[in-house]
Design an enzyme around this catalytic site. Structure first.
Site, short mmCIF file in Angstrom:
data_model
loop_
_atom_site.label_atom_id
_atom_site.label_comp_id
_atom_site.label_asym_id
_atom_site.label_seq_id
_atom_site.Cartn_x
_atom_site.Cartn_y
_atom_site.Cartn_z
N LYS A 39 0.84 -1.20 0.00
CA LYS A 39 0.00 0.00 0.00
C LYS A 39 0.88 1.25 0.00
CE LYS A 39 -0.29 -0.22 5.05
NZ LYS A 39 -1.10 -0.62 6.19
N ARG A 137 -10.41 -0.52 14.83
CA ARG A 137 -10.47 0.15 13.53
C ARG A 137 -11.46 -0.52 12.59
NH1 ARG A 137 -4.78 1.06 10.39
NH2 ARG A 137 -4.93 -1.18 10.08
N TYR A 263 14.24 30.42 8.08
CA TYR A 263 13.09 31.09 8.67
C TYR A 263 13.15 31.11 10.19
CZ TYR A 263 11.01 30.68 4.04
OH TYR A 263 10.76 30.75 2.69
N MET A 312 10.81 24.78 2.25
CA MET A 312 10.00 23.95 1.35
C MET A 312 10.86 23.16 0.36
SD MET A 312 6.87 24.93 -1.24
CE MET A 312 5.83 25.67 -0.03
C1 LIG Z 1 -0.16 -1.54 6.87
C2 LIG Z 1 -0.67 -2.85 7.36
C3 LIG Z 1 0.21 -3.94 7.48
C4 LIG Z 1 1.71 -3.83 7.32
O1 LIG Z 1 2.23 -3.29 8.51
P1 LIG Z 1 3.79 -3.19 8.81
O2 LIG Z 1 3.84 -2.81 10.24
O3 LIG Z 1 4.35 -2.12 7.93
O4 LIG Z 1 4.40 -4.52 8.55
C5 LIG Z 1 -0.35 -5.16 7.80
N1 LIG Z 1 -1.68 -5.30 8.01
C6 LIG Z 1 -2.55 -4.27 7.95
C7 LIG Z 1 -3.98 -4.48 8.20
C8 LIG Z 1 -2.06 -3.00 7.63
O5 LIG Z 1 -2.92 -1.97 7.57
#
Ligand SMILES: *Cc1c(COP(=O)(O)O)cnc(C)c1O
Length: 368
Positions: A39, A137, A263, A312
């Site tokens: 992802k 979640r 800055y 930036m």
């Molecule tokens: C992002 C995610 C992972 C991977 O997590 P890492 O800590 O980067 O290995 C695994 N499972 C779910 C549900 C996630 O959202």
């Protein structure tokens, strides 16, 4: 004649190192199927190139965040099935069903919707039941499982093919996590009386290397693919860094004593100081939170402290002690001399945000 200048800042990605780190996970978990989590553009490394490199390696799923990332994988010709990790919203589901991507359910409403879409297209859609063992979640609460089994079994076009959960504190609270493994095991055993659960999974990187989870047969490594172990384990030393972030010096100047830098003038030179201006800033994902925290860059064999605030598009470093430095010289920001974990520490954040913050302005260069 056109002439294209080199970039001011860029990311070099080592795809072989990512494949190697996946092998480390595979060796650590010989009897467990793997869902490499790619992802967020493979944590900034580039979604399609990483997916193409890992695609041939006989894995169960690719973990993605949403339908858009799944779509990019199918358009790139990737064969491994995308698994959409978080809850889906209604408008995503038709595309998911049509493409046979895998998704999770946390409510009967979602299950009914997936079932009716699958019926519309005359197919059986496979889902994984999410169970909330502590993350808060997504997922059915363990106390709800009894009541949802029969309604789920009654849906003719939906098949519960797996069960998943997600640890909230695997790298912070071992006793809690061990207890949670017990709870997940109970949930799996309860559901197994009704469903043929081909996949049972709860661990991301930390959970995977840090705990024994006999009931699980699939793991979801993310961060460790990118060379960082969130928890001490015997596998740490085997992981290889996967990415190098570089920029270039654009200017070298001598500033007198008592001159501000950047800055807010939070840094004032105490003595005459040679200052390099470097072509990367927070718009590229170099964290502004490293300002004034003793962060450094590596330049011509020397560590050079950053001075003042990150701007930036530019940062300034003290190069008084570097014998030779000139505009165009390469600067390492993350790489063999500056681990990504150091950058995260200086920015008072976690490594995940450093990787995923690397911006679209940074060209990705792939080496194999
Ligand atoms: C992002 C995610 C992972 C991977 O997590 P890492 O800590 O980067 O290995 C695994 N499972 C779910 C549900 C996630 O959202």
């Amino acid at each position: 004649m056109t002439h294209e200048s080199p970039p001011r800042a860029w990311v070099e990605v080592n795809l072989e190192a990512i494949a190697h780190n996946l092998d480390v996970a595979r060796q650590a978990l010989p009897d467990t199927a793997l869902m490499p989590v790619i992802k967020a553009g493979a944590y900034g490394h580039g979604l399609e190139p990483v997916a193409r490199r890992l695609d041939a390696d006989g894995i169960a799923f690719f973990g993605v965040a949403n339908a858009g990332e799944a779509r990019r994988l199918s358009r790139a010709g990737v064969r491994t099935k995308p698994f959409i990790l978080g809850p889906t919203f209604p408008e995503e589901r038709e595309e998911i069903v049509l493409n046979n991507w895998c998704a999770t359910i946390s409510t009967l409403e979602e299950a009914l919707h997936f079932n009716s879409l699958a019926a519309l297209y005359d197919k059986t859609f496979l889902v994984h039941m999410a169970v909330d063992t502590g993350m808060g979640r997504e997922g059915f609460l363990p106390s709800q499982l009894n009541d949802v089994v029969n309604p789920l079994l009654a849906l003719p076009n939906l098949r519960v093919d797996g069960v998943m959960s997600h640890f909230p504190s695997a790298d912070e609270d071992v006793p809690y996590t061990q207890n949670e493994i017990g709870l997940f095991t109970d949930c799996v055993q309860q559901l197994q009386q009704h469903f043929r659960l081909r996949y049972r999974h709860i661990a991301a990187s930390a959970g995977e290397l840090g705990y024994e989870i006999p009931v699980a047969n699939l793991a979801r490594p993310g961060l460790l693919l990118y060379g960082v172990a969130p928890m001490a384990s015997i596998y740490d030393g085997l992981l290889k860094p996967t990415l190098r972030l570089s920029s270039r010096v654009s200017l070298v100047r001598e500033l007198p004593a008592n001159h501000g830098v950047a800055y807010g003038r939070t840094f004032i030179t105490a003595k005459p100081t040679r200052v390099a201006t470097i072509g990367i800033g927070y718009a590229d994902g170099w964290p502004r939170a490293t300002s004034g925290k003793g962060a450094r860059v590596y330049l011509n064999g020397h560590s050079c402290p950053l001075l003042g605030r990150v701007t930036m598009d530019q940062i300034m470093a003290d190069v008084t002690h570097v014998p030779f430095v000139a505009p165009g010289d390469e600067v390492e920001l993350i790489g063999p001399h500056i681990p990504v974990t150091e950058v995260a520490d200086k920015a008072d954040t976690i490594v995940w945000t450093i990787f995923t913050g690397l911006g679209p302005r940074l060209p990705r260069v792939y080496s194999t």
